[in-house]
Scaffold this motif. Structure first.
Motif, PDB file in Angstrom:
ATOM      1  N   ALA A 122     -45.403 -11.777  11.559  1.00 37.25           N
ATOM      2  CA  ALA A 122     -45.047 -12.859  12.282  1.00 37.25           C
ATOM      3  C   ALA A 122     -46.442 -13.749  12.694  1.00 37.25           C
ATOM      4  CB  ALA A 122     -44.383 -12.545  13.668  1.00 37.25           C
ATOM      5  N   LEU A 123     -47.549 -12.832  13.179  1.00 35.07           N
ATOM      6  CA  LEU A 123     -48.564 -13.395  13.458  1.00 35.07           C
ATOM      7  C   LEU A 123     -49.258 -14.056  12.248  1.00 35.07           C
ATOM      8  CD1 LEU A 123     -50.308 -10.518  15.578  1.00 35.07           C
ATOM      9  CD2 LEU A 123     -49.584 -12.851  16.394  1.00 35.07           C
ATOM     10  N   PHE A 124     -49.123 -13.581  10.975  1.00 32.93           N
ATOM     11  CA  PHE A 124     -49.783 -14.339   9.989  1.00 32.93           C
ATOM     12  C   PHE A 124     -48.853 -15.609   9.654  1.00 32.93           C
ATOM     13  CE2 PHE A 124     -49.535 -14.830   5.259  1.00 32.93           C
ATOM     14  CZ  PHE A 124     -50.920 -14.892   4.937  1.00 32.93           C
ATOM     15  N   THR A 125     -47.872 -15.703   9.805  1.00 29.09           N
ATOM     16  CA  THR A 125     -47.149 -16.895   9.440  1.00 29.09           C
ATOM     17  C   THR A 125     -46.800 -17.662  11.030  1.00 29.09           C
ATOM     18  OG1 THR A 125     -44.814 -15.679  10.242  1.00 29.09           O
ATOM     19  CG2 THR A 125     -45.516 -15.682   7.857  1.00 29.09           C
ATOM     20  N   GLY A 126     -47.694 -17.586  11.684  1.00 24.79           N
ATOM     21  CA  GLY A 126     -47.747 -18.390  13.136  1.00 24.79           C
ATOM     22  C   GLY A 126     -46.475 -18.403  14.010  1.00 24.79           C
ATOM     23  N   GLU A 127     -45.530 -17.378  13.867  1.00 23.51           N
ATOM     24  CA  GLU A 127     -44.406 -17.323  14.528  1.00 23.51           C
ATOM     25  C   GLU A 127     -44.576 -16.267  15.592  1.00 23.51           C
ATOM     26  OE1 GLU A 127     -41.305 -16.360  11.969  1.00 23.51           O
ATOM     27  OE2 GLU A 127     -41.685 -17.975  10.628  1.00 23.51           O
ATOM     28  N   ALA A 128     -43.559 -16.453  16.444  1.00 27.90           N
ATOM     29  CA  ALA A 128     -43.795 -15.378  17.656  1.00 27.90           C
ATOM     30  C   ALA A 128     -42.118 -14.565  17.305  1.00 27.90           C
ATOM     31  CB  ALA A 128     -43.105 -16.188  19.014  1.00 27.90           C
ATOM     32  N   ALA A 129     -42.577 -13.270  17.722  1.00 24.54           N
ATOM     33  CA  ALA A 129     -41.610 -12.367  17.373  1.00 24.54           C
ATOM     34  C   ALA A 129     -41.681 -10.987  18.297  1.00 24.54           C
ATOM     35  CB  ALA A 129     -42.089 -11.453  15.836  1.00 24.54           C
ATOM     36  N   ARG A 130     -40.474 -10.810  18.692  1.00 24.17           N
ATOM     37  CA  ARG A 130     -40.316  -9.404  19.563  1.00 24.17           C
ATOM     38  C   ARG A 130     -39.396  -8.439  18.730  1.00 24.17           C
ATOM     39  NH1 ARG A 130     -38.828 -13.429  23.110  1.00 24.17           N
ATOM     40  NH2 ARG A 130     -40.406 -13.849  24.860  1.00 24.17           N
ATOM     41  N   VAL A 131     -39.884  -7.075  18.938  1.00 23.11           N
ATOM     42  CA  VAL A 131     -39.231  -6.054  17.954  1.00 23.11           C
ATOM     43  C   VAL A 131     -38.888  -4.796  18.604  1.00 23.11           C
ATOM     44  CG1 VAL A 131     -39.457  -4.761  15.910  1.00 23.11           C
ATOM     45  CG2 VAL A 131     -41.162  -6.954  16.058  1.00 23.11           C
ATOM     46  N   LEU A 132     -37.825  -4.480  18.446  1.00 17.66           N
ATOM     47  CA  LEU A 132     -37.231  -3.214  19.334  1.00 17.66           C
ATOM     48  C   LEU A 132     -36.150  -2.459  18.280  1.00 17.66           C
ATOM     49  CD1 LEU A 132     -34.917  -4.163  22.276  1.00 17.66           C
ATOM     50  CD2 LEU A 132     -35.182  -5.553  20.231  1.00 17.66           C
ATOM     51  N   GLY A 133     -36.049  -1.008  18.347  1.00 18.36           N
ATOM     52  CA  GLY A 133     -35.194  -0.608  17.559  1.00 18.36           C
ATOM     53  C   GLY A 133     -35.419   0.369  16.691  1.00 18.36           C
ATOM     54  N   ALA A 134     -34.816   1.192  16.370  1.00 19.68           N
ATOM     55  CA  ALA A 134     -35.407   2.659  15.528  1.00 19.68           C
ATOM     56  C   ALA A 134     -34.791   2.407  14.166  1.00 19.68           C
ATOM     57  CB  ALA A 134     -34.483   3.910  15.929  1.00 19.68           C
ATOM     58  N   SER A 135     -34.619   1.117  13.605  1.00 14.29           N
ATOM     59  CA  SER A 135     -34.239   1.020  12.297  1.00 14.29           C
ATOM     60  C   SER A 135     -35.543   1.183  11.318  1.00 14.29           C
ATOM     61  CB  SER A 135     -33.765  -0.616  12.154  1.00 14.29           C
ATOM     62  OG  SER A 135     -32.661  -1.159  13.037  1.00 14.29           O
ATOM     63  N   GLY A 136     -36.521   0.858  11.497  1.00 16.46           N
ATOM     64  CA  GLY A 136     -37.581   1.194  10.745  1.00 16.46           C
ATOM     65  C   GLY A 136     -37.606   2.492  10.480  1.00 16.46           C
ATOM     66  N   ALA A 137     -37.542   3.399  11.488  1.00 12.95           N
ATOM     67  CA  ALA A 137     -37.758   4.948  11.251  1.00 12.95           C
ATOM     68  C   ALA A 137     -36.492   5.293  10.518  1.00 12.95           C
ATOM     69  CB  ALA A 137     -37.868   5.749  12.589  1.00 12.95           C
ATOM     70  N   ILE A 138     -35.486   4.582  10.718  1.00  8.14           N
ATOM     71  CA  ILE A 138     -34.093   5.049  10.121  1.00  8.14           C
ATOM     72  C   ILE A 138     -34.283   4.930   8.678  1.00  8.14           C
ATOM     73  CG2 ILE A 138     -31.548   4.775   9.808  1.00  8.14           C
ATOM     74  CD1 ILE A 138     -32.133   6.332  12.229  1.00  8.14           C
ATOM     75  N   MET A 139     -34.716   3.652   8.267  1.00 11.03           N
ATOM     76  CA  MET A 139     -35.187   3.460   6.969  1.00 11.03           C
ATOM     77  C   MET A 139     -36.196   4.534   6.255  1.00 11.03           C
ATOM     78  SD  MET A 139     -32.971   1.274   5.851  1.00 11.03           S
ATOM     79  CE  MET A 139     -33.640   1.066   4.454  1.00 11.03           C
ATOM     80  N   ALA A 140     -36.869   4.834   7.020  1.00 15.51           N
ATOM     81  CA  ALA A 140     -37.716   5.981   6.500  1.00 15.51           C
ATOM     82  C   ALA A 140     -37.366   7.062   6.004  1.00 15.51           C
ATOM     83  CB  ALA A 140     -39.073   6.063   7.341  1.00 15.51           C
ATOM     84  N   ILE A 141     -36.179   7.598   6.928  1.00 13.80           N
ATOM     85  CA  ILE A 141     -35.395   8.763   6.419  1.00 13.80           C
ATOM     86  C   ILE A 141     -34.197   8.406   5.302  1.00 13.80           C
ATOM     87  CG2 ILE A 141     -33.321   9.975   7.662  1.00 13.80           C
ATOM     88  CD1 ILE A 141     -34.406   9.629  10.418  1.00 13.80           C
ATOM     89  N   MET A 142     -33.975   7.354   5.251  1.00 20.59           N
ATOM     90  CA  MET A 142     -33.105   7.062   3.903  1.00 20.59           C
ATOM     91  C   MET A 142     -34.110   6.928   2.915  1.00 20.59           C
ATOM     92  SD  MET A 142     -30.345   6.789   5.468  1.00 20.59           S
ATOM     93  CE  MET A 142     -29.248   5.908   4.126  1.00 20.59           C
ATOM     94  N   GLY A 143     -35.290   6.505   2.956  1.00 15.23           N
ATOM     95  CA  GLY A 143     -36.210   6.518   1.801  1.00 15.23           C
ATOM     96  C   GLY A 143     -36.471   7.798   1.296  1.00 15.23           C
TER      97      GLY A 143
END
Length: 309
Positions: free
Chosen positions: A190-211
């Protein structure tokens, strides 16, 4: 009928290893006969003979370790022994607790959902990426009950399998590192593309488990939406394809912004695939079917992990 993970023999009464989760015939049911990764933990004081929190065994019988420092019994049967083998459930419980703090406790102290203070406490954002506590808190925070429910279901069923394969300490490291990296990756994009972003949730960690599961137990059968049967590898490929499409669409400004951190999902998945590829030769193929019937699954008691299919 089931197939032995070592010799391929079809057996009517297979043995499920309580350590690696594999399925074996009578000839390969013993850990030493199927090169079980649990064998590597027999001399590890952080595994079989210790709760995972006490390093006093390494001190050659000295009084060092967490037990002597804080006065807690961390051995089997002690108050902290329950967490050994149950970190997936511990993280699930933390998610529920943080959810309560978000929507029940925080408003009582002048930080209702959607307020600047609420975002500063519970979300990792482009506005304040230097707030280090949000790197961790945002993993367990969620945007709503549906968000929490889907992540909780995935963590409940898939997390214990990976934890049993790699051990609680490595599972905890995988979950936290992938969750933090996923959040920082989304904020960085988001910083690279000049946008604002807020992130929350365990989805990234869940996808690591699935990987990880896609590499160590690719043929594990799951039911998408509890109806459509497919392998965990197919499910992961479909989810990754959708996330790639959404990232590309959002980056090119195609009007498909959905408020979902798809790039964070891909970061978590990449970490999981990388780690799963490293360990797949040591943990075997793992279980071939996720049995959600009664009497299977659920946390283990103090001093040991629960049974898993």
């Amino acid at each position: 009928m089931a197939t032995c993970d070592v010799c391929g023999e079809e057996v009517n009464m297979p043995y499920n290893c309580g350590s690696c989760g594999g399925t074996y015939c009578s000839a390969h049911r013993l850990p030493e006969n199927h090169s079980c990764p649990g064998l590597e933990q027999w001399n590890d004081p952080d595994a079989v003979f210790d709760s995972g929190f006490d390093d006093s065994v390494d001190a050659g019988g000295s009084s060092g370790g967490l037990r002597s420092k804080v006065g807690l019994d961390t051995g089997p049967g002690g108050p902290l022994a329950y967490f050994r083998g149950n970190f997936a459930y511990l993280f699930l419980g933390l998610s529920v607790v943080v959810f309560g703090l978000q929507f029940l406790v925080a408003p009582l102290f002048g930080a209702p959902p959607g307020s600047p203070a609420w975002y500063d406490i519970f979300t990792l954002s482009t506005a304040n990426p230097e707030f280090v506590w949000t790197w961790f808190v945002s993993i367990f925070a969620h945007g709503g009950i549906t968000h929490l429910l889907f992540n909780a279901i995935a963590l409940y069923f898939f997390g214990p399998i990976v934890e049993r394969q790699v051990g609680s300490r490595k599972f905890a490291a995988l979950f936290l590192v992938s969750g933090i990296a996923a959040g920082l990756g989304q904020v960085g994009l988001a910083l690279f593309t000049g946008e604002a972003a807020r992130v929350l949730g365990a989805s990234g960690a869940i996808m690591a488990i699935m990987g990880v599961l896609s590499m160590t137990a690719p043929d594990l059968k799951v039911l998408l939406f509890f109806v459509i049967p497919m392998s965990v590898r197919t499910l992961t490929i479909l989810f990754a394809g959708f996330s790639i499409f959404m990232v590309a669409a959002n980056t090119t400004g195609s009007g498909l912004l959905s408020g979902v951190a798809h790039f964070a999902h891909l970061v978590g998945l990449f970490i999981g695939l990388w780690y799963g590829n490293r360990i797949k030769g040591r943990v075997g193929r793992g279980p071939q079917q996720l049995n959600l019937g009664p009497g299977r699954g659920g946390p283990g008691g103090p001093g040991g992990p629960g049974r898993r299919p």
